[in-house]
Enzyme design. Structure first.
Site, PDB file in Angstrom:
ATOM      1  CG  ASN A   9      -1.737   1.223   1.360  1.00 19.88           C
ATOM      2  OD1 ASN A   9      -1.767   2.059   0.456  1.00 19.88           O
ATOM      3  ND2 ASN A   9      -2.430   1.356   2.481  1.00 19.88           N
ATOM      4  CD1 TRP A  10       3.821   1.008  -2.269  1.00 20.12           C
ATOM      5  CD2 TRP A  10       3.750   1.558  -4.431  1.00 20.12           C
ATOM      6  NE1 TRP A  10       4.591   0.094  -2.956  1.00 20.12           N
ATOM      7  CE2 TRP A  10       4.563   0.404  -4.284  1.00 20.12           C
ATOM      8  CE3 TRP A  10       3.560   2.080  -5.709  1.00 20.12           C
ATOM      9  CZ2 TRP A  10       5.177  -0.222  -5.371  1.00 20.12           C
ATOM     10  CZ3 TRP A  10       4.177   1.461  -6.786  1.00 20.12           C
ATOM     11  CH2 TRP A  10       4.978   0.314  -6.621  1.00 20.12           C
ATOM     12  CE  LYS A  11      -0.115   3.015   4.725  1.00 26.41           C
ATOM     13  NZ  LYS A  11       0.029   3.039   6.179  1.00 26.41           N
ATOM     14  CG  HIS A  94      -5.590   1.651   5.085  1.00 32.05           C
ATOM     15  ND1 HIS A  94      -5.163   2.600   5.984  1.00 32.05           N
ATOM     16  CD2 HIS A  94      -4.587   0.751   4.971  1.00 32.05           C
ATOM     17  CE1 HIS A  94      -3.947   2.289   6.373  1.00 32.05           C
ATOM     18  NE2 HIS A  94      -3.569   1.171   5.778  1.00 32.05           N
ATOM     19  CD  GLU A  96      -2.799   5.216   6.732  1.00 33.90           C
ATOM     20  OE1 GLU A  96      -2.751   5.308   5.490  1.00 33.90           O
ATOM     21  OE2 GLU A  96      -1.920   4.628   7.404  1.00 33.90           O
ATOM     22  CD  GLU A 166      -3.288  -2.767   7.081  1.00 32.86           C
ATOM     23  OE1 GLU A 166      -2.138  -2.939   6.637  1.00 32.86           O
ATOM     24  OE2 GLU A 166      -3.964  -1.767   6.838  1.00 32.86           O
ATOM     25  N   GLY A 172       2.594   1.840  10.908  1.00 32.66           N
ATOM     26  CA  GLY A 172       3.525   2.962  10.827  1.00 32.66           C
ATOM     27  C   GLY A 172       4.205   3.286  12.149  1.00 32.66           C
ATOM     28  CB  SER A 212       5.401  -2.260  12.010  1.00 36.32           C
ATOM     29  OG  SER A 212       4.948  -0.936  12.295  1.00 36.32           O
TER      30      SER A 212
HETATM   31  P1  13P Z   1       3.225   0.052   7.734  1.00 37.56           P
HETATM   32  O1  13P Z   1       3.732  -1.202   7.074  1.00 37.56           O
HETATM   33  O2  13P Z   1       3.972   1.296   7.293  1.00 37.56           O
HETATM   34  O3  13P Z   1       3.096  -0.081   9.204  1.00 37.56           O
HETATM   35  O4  13P Z   1       1.737   0.289   7.168  1.00 37.56           O
HETATM   36  C1  13P Z   1       0.837  -0.764   7.171  1.00 37.56           C
HETATM   37  C2  13P Z   1      -0.333  -0.381   6.379  1.00 37.56           C
HETATM   38  O5  13P Z   1      -1.074   0.528   6.734  1.00 37.56           O
HETATM   39  C3  13P Z   1      -0.596  -1.092   5.121  1.00 37.56           C
HETATM   40  O6  13P Z   1      -1.855  -0.803   4.632  1.00 37.56           O
END
Ligand code: 13P
Length: 250
Positions: A9-11, A94, A96, A166, A172, A212
């Site tokens: 997931n490149w956000k 997600h 976020e 998640e 993160g 993570s």
């Molecule tokens: P991280 O791997 O940066 O913790 O993020 C996980 C994530 O939100 C994947 O969708």
């Protein structure tokens, strides 16, 4: 047999040129059998990503999608726009999107239905917050997220659903769930699906862990019997790190 999946997931990261370059590096990876690799760039980079991924085993997915077919929704993107480009998979739910953009289970149920109406595959994300784990309500929270967003779906649609557990406290933060915590929750998720549908359907659903995941913890997490791969944020932005995580499936 359910697939093993590593998904990035490149956000809100990378421009089109960086997107092409990273996919070109991933395209050379020899995947283990029964394994898929997917990446989710932002909408504006989907075309570049699809071009770069063509003729490789890397699959491209979207990070989000609107629930309506079309209309006056400034700034939004529809399922048919995605499928017209050649995008077959969408990430929905997600944390976020839930926390910064107010997406609820009820809204996500609509988004999932729209995606399925367009024959898209859904990577459905969910997971508890830190306070919920500390209160020991994490199983309850996860069960209700699944029930509210997904359990009205007919069994026949579940071949188009991938789950991504998640825990919000691990995203993160560098705080990964231990492999025992991940396995415990994944087994609970599979059992919850078995109770809502059937044991055989539950056995076929790929359940990814996210939060993570790094090259140095992927193998242990992915080695758990109910962890079928990962949804990776930060570490999926660096080719060597992402390749190291894919190696965790071997
Ligand atoms: P991280 O791997 O940066 O913790 O993020 C996980 C994530 O939100 C994947 O969708």
């Amino acid at each position: 047999m359910r697939k093993n999946i590593v998904a990035g997931n490149w956000k809100m990261n990378l421009n089109a040129e960086q997107t092409r370059a990273l996919i070109s590096e991933l395209a050379s990876v020899q995947l283990p059998e029964n394994t898929r690799v997917l990446v989710a760039p932002p909408f504006v980079n989907l075309s570049a990503a699809l071009e770069a991924a063509a003729h490789s085993s890397v699959e491209v997915m979207a990070q989000n999608m609107h629930q309506a077919e079309s209309g006056a929704y400034t700034g939004e993107v529809s399922a048919s726009m995605l499928t017209h480009l050649g995008v077959k998979t969408v990430v929905l739910g997600h944390s976020e999107r839930r926390s910064y953009f107010g997406e609820t289970d009820a809204l996500l149920a609509q988004k999932v239905q729209t995606a399925l109406n367009h024959h898209m595959e859904v990577v459905f994300c969910f997971g508890e917050e830190l306070a919920e784990r500390e209160n020991n309500t994490h199983f309850e929270v996860v069960a209700s997220q699944l029930k509210n967003a997904l359990f009205a779906l007919p069994a026949s649609t579940w071949s188009s659903i991938v789950l991504a557990y998640e825990p919000v406290w691990a995203i993160g933060t560098g705080l990964t769930a231990s492999s025992a915590q991940a396995q415990e929750m994944h087994a609970f998720i599979r059992q919850t699906i078995a109770e809502a549908y059937s044991a055989s359907l539950a056995q076929e659903v790929s359940i990814l862990y996210g939060g993570s995941v790094k090259a140095n913890n992927a193998a242990e997490l992915f080695g758990q019997p109910d962890v079928d791969g990962g949804l990776i944020g930060g570490a999926s932005l660096v080719a060597a790190d992402f390749k190291g995580i894919i190696d965790g499936l071997r």
